[in-house]
Scaffold this active site. Structure first.
Site, PDB file in Angstrom:
ATOM      1  N   LYS A  94       0.834  -1.205   0.000  1.00 35.23           N
ATOM      2  CA  LYS A  94       0.000   0.000   0.000  1.00 35.23           C
ATOM      3  C   LYS A  94       0.864   1.248   0.000  1.00 35.23           C
ATOM      4  CE  LYS A  94      -3.868  -2.084   2.511  1.00 35.23           C
ATOM      5  NZ  LYS A  94      -4.885  -1.961   1.464  1.00 35.23           N
TER       6      LYS A  94
ATOM      7  N   ARG B 175     -10.335 -11.540  -0.035  1.00 33.67           N
ATOM      8  CA  ARG B 175     -11.179 -12.477  -0.790  1.00 33.67           C
ATOM      9  C   ARG B 175     -10.503 -13.833  -0.924  1.00 33.67           C
ATOM     10  NH1 ARG B 175     -11.155  -8.181  -5.631  1.00 33.67           N
ATOM     11  NH2 ARG B 175     -10.799  -6.893  -3.799  1.00 33.67           N
TER      12      ARG B 175
END
Ligand code: BES
Ligand code: MN
Ligand code: ZN
Length: 489
Positions: free
Chosen positions: A267, A342
């Site tokens: 990030k 996910r």
């Protein structure tokens, strides 16, 4: 904070809360305190009308009162459960400001209403973790330590109110557990430490099973293993089970990324990466829900599955482009290692479906930044393959103030997440928002015939300052919703 109930006949002293209906119509206790209508006049001058959640604090009004809080109750007919809780939360804030140690809420409400109001007081009275502070600054408003220790709520039937409140208090403990865990820093709470916290629920009669890295490899939970392999702290899968009834369980699956750096797809600085210690907010909601149902001994069969891993970049981390064989058998191309939630959920959902025989299966996760852009405040995204389940969740989400907004499981996403090399890829950067792709990706790991819902609660793991049911800290989002869904009271 201790909350108890008492008959309205007790004489009022100390810090007292009285109520006013909309249009400044006094309640009984208010009228008794204000025989000459002077307080009513003052309220008029202040523009205080008595709308719900309007509150006013008067310090040292007159002996034997040390503080007086006037709480607006709105219209009598609209005084439902959620409004009562919110009013309770607003009252708590004023009582904190008053610096009273003990207080009486003299609203003389019927027992069920008194219990709900007390529940709101309790939820707002949560004190965020302060154990890491060695010094407090007396001049800093945020450092002022709350002093309120006990609140008495008046009602004509104190025993009935206390019995109703006892169950609510257990749910509040579940909410507080979720808040505490969300707030814990990543260095303190890794996957194993989270699993240890889950083991503590054994004292309440919850069955706890922990799969360590060896067991994960043996079971073939390779997506969960892949997300965790960049970290020095190995991943865990935790199964919590509360057998309060026979029959197929309600299965709750939570994303538990104890810290999300993004992995090799790291990030950026301006992503406020420190907030990613809360990337286990879904798992926190699930453990909190099990704490709640076990605490109130719910006649319900509930399983919680926590998919725990730390997403780190390192020489052992998974790479963009890696292909992993999932527990379900589907192969997954990992396009972006920051779309890790996910991946761990896909394995946890497929594993839960194969081993737990769910009646209903719901996963909850701080899954995508895009869902925040799509929905904004205050809703989390709801996806479901079953309209009845969706309807029920929407209704409960309103009643419990864990708001949801339903979004479609868009079929065109299947095209987006096609991979050239594997069966499916974990993200697409296509036309549809990423939260839709993520939901559709998850649906591929849920076998046909199981009623399933997915809740994307990204951003909802932190409460705003003006939330009437939580102080500005972790929210515990989802616990009340799941507890209500489990039912069995
Ligand atoms: N944990 C984040 C999602 C998130 C964002 C939670 C903001 C809470 C607040 C998730 O793992 C993530 O990084 N998602 C990526 C997905 C992308 C790489 C496809 C995102 O939303 O940017
Ligand atoms: Mn991520
Ligand atoms: Zn994440």
């Amino acid at each position: 904070m201790r909350i108890s109930f008492q008959h309205p006949s007790v004489p009022l002293h100390g810090a007292v809360v009285v109520g006013v209906w909309q249009g400044r119509r006094p309640t009984e206790a208010f009228a008794a305190l204000d025989p000459h209508g002077r307080l009513k006049k003052t309220l008029k001058r202040l523009g205080f009308d008595g709308e719900e959640e309007e509150t006013e604090l008067f310090l040292a009004p007159a002996p034997p009162l040390t503080a007086l809080v006037v709480a607006g109750l709105g219209k009598p007919r609209k005084l439902d459960t959620i409004r009562l809780r919110r009013i309770g939360g607003c009252i708590l804030e004023e009582l904190d400001d008053s610096r009273a140690v003990a207080a009486t809420v003299a609203l003389d409400l019927p027992p069920a209403q008194a219990a709900e109001l007390a529940y709101g007081l309790c939820l707002k009275a949560y004190r965020p973790l302060r154990k890491y502070r060695t010094k407090l600054d007396p001049d800093d408003e945020d450092d002022v330590v709350p002093v309120l220790e006990s609140v008495v709520v008046t009602t004509p039937d104190p025993e009935a109110a206390a019995a109703l409140y006892a169950a609510r208090e257990q749910v509040a403990q579940g909410v507080f557990l979720a808040r505490d865990l969300t707030d814990e820093p990543g260095n303190v709470l890794g996957p194993e430490e989270f699993a240890q916290r889950a083991r503590l629920l054994e004292a309440l009669g919850v069955e706890v099973t922990v799969l360590d890295e060896t067991a994960l490899a043996e079971a073939g939970l390779n997506l969960l293993a892949a997300v965790g392999m960049g970290s020095a702290r190995p991943p865990r899968l935790v199964l919590l089970r509360w057998r309060g009834a026979m029959g197929k369980p309600l299965v709750l699956v939570g994303k538990g990324i104890t810290f999300d750096t993004g992995g090799i797809s790291i990030k950026f600085d301006d992503d406020e990466m420190d907030a990613m210690k809360g990337d286990m907010g879904g798992a926190a909601a699930v453990i909190g829900a099990l704490r709640a149902v076990a605490g109130r001994k719910a006649k319900a069969h509930v399983c919680g599955v926590l998919a725990l891993a730390e997403n780190m970049p390192s020489g052992r981390a998974q790479r963009p482009g890696d292909v992993v064989k999932s527990y379900s058998g589907l192969t997954v191309e990992v396009i972006d290692t920051d779309a890790e939630g996910r991946l761990v959920l896909a394995d946890a959902l497929a594993w839960a479906a194969a081993t737990l025989d769910p009646k209903t299966m719901i996963d909850i996760a701080t899954l995508t930044g895009s869902v925040e852009e799509v929905l904004g405040d205050p809703y989390a995204g709801l996806y479901a393959n079953d309209d009845k389940l969706a309807k029920r969740l929407l209704k409960l989400s309103k009643a419990e103030a864990d708001p949801l907004w339903r979004l479609p499981l868009t079929e065109s996403c299947d095209e987006d997440i096609k991979s050239d090399i594997a069966d499916v890829k974990n993200c697409a950067w296509g036309e549809v928002p990423d939260n839709d792709d993520a939901a559709r990706f998850l649906s591929r790991f849920v076998p046909d015939g199981i009623a399933w819902a997915h809740i994307d609660m990204a951003g909802k793991e932190w409460a705003d300052e003006d939330d009437p049911l939580a102080p500005e800290a972790a929210s515990g989002f989802g616990v009340r919703l799941f507890d209500a869904l489990a039912g069995g009271s």
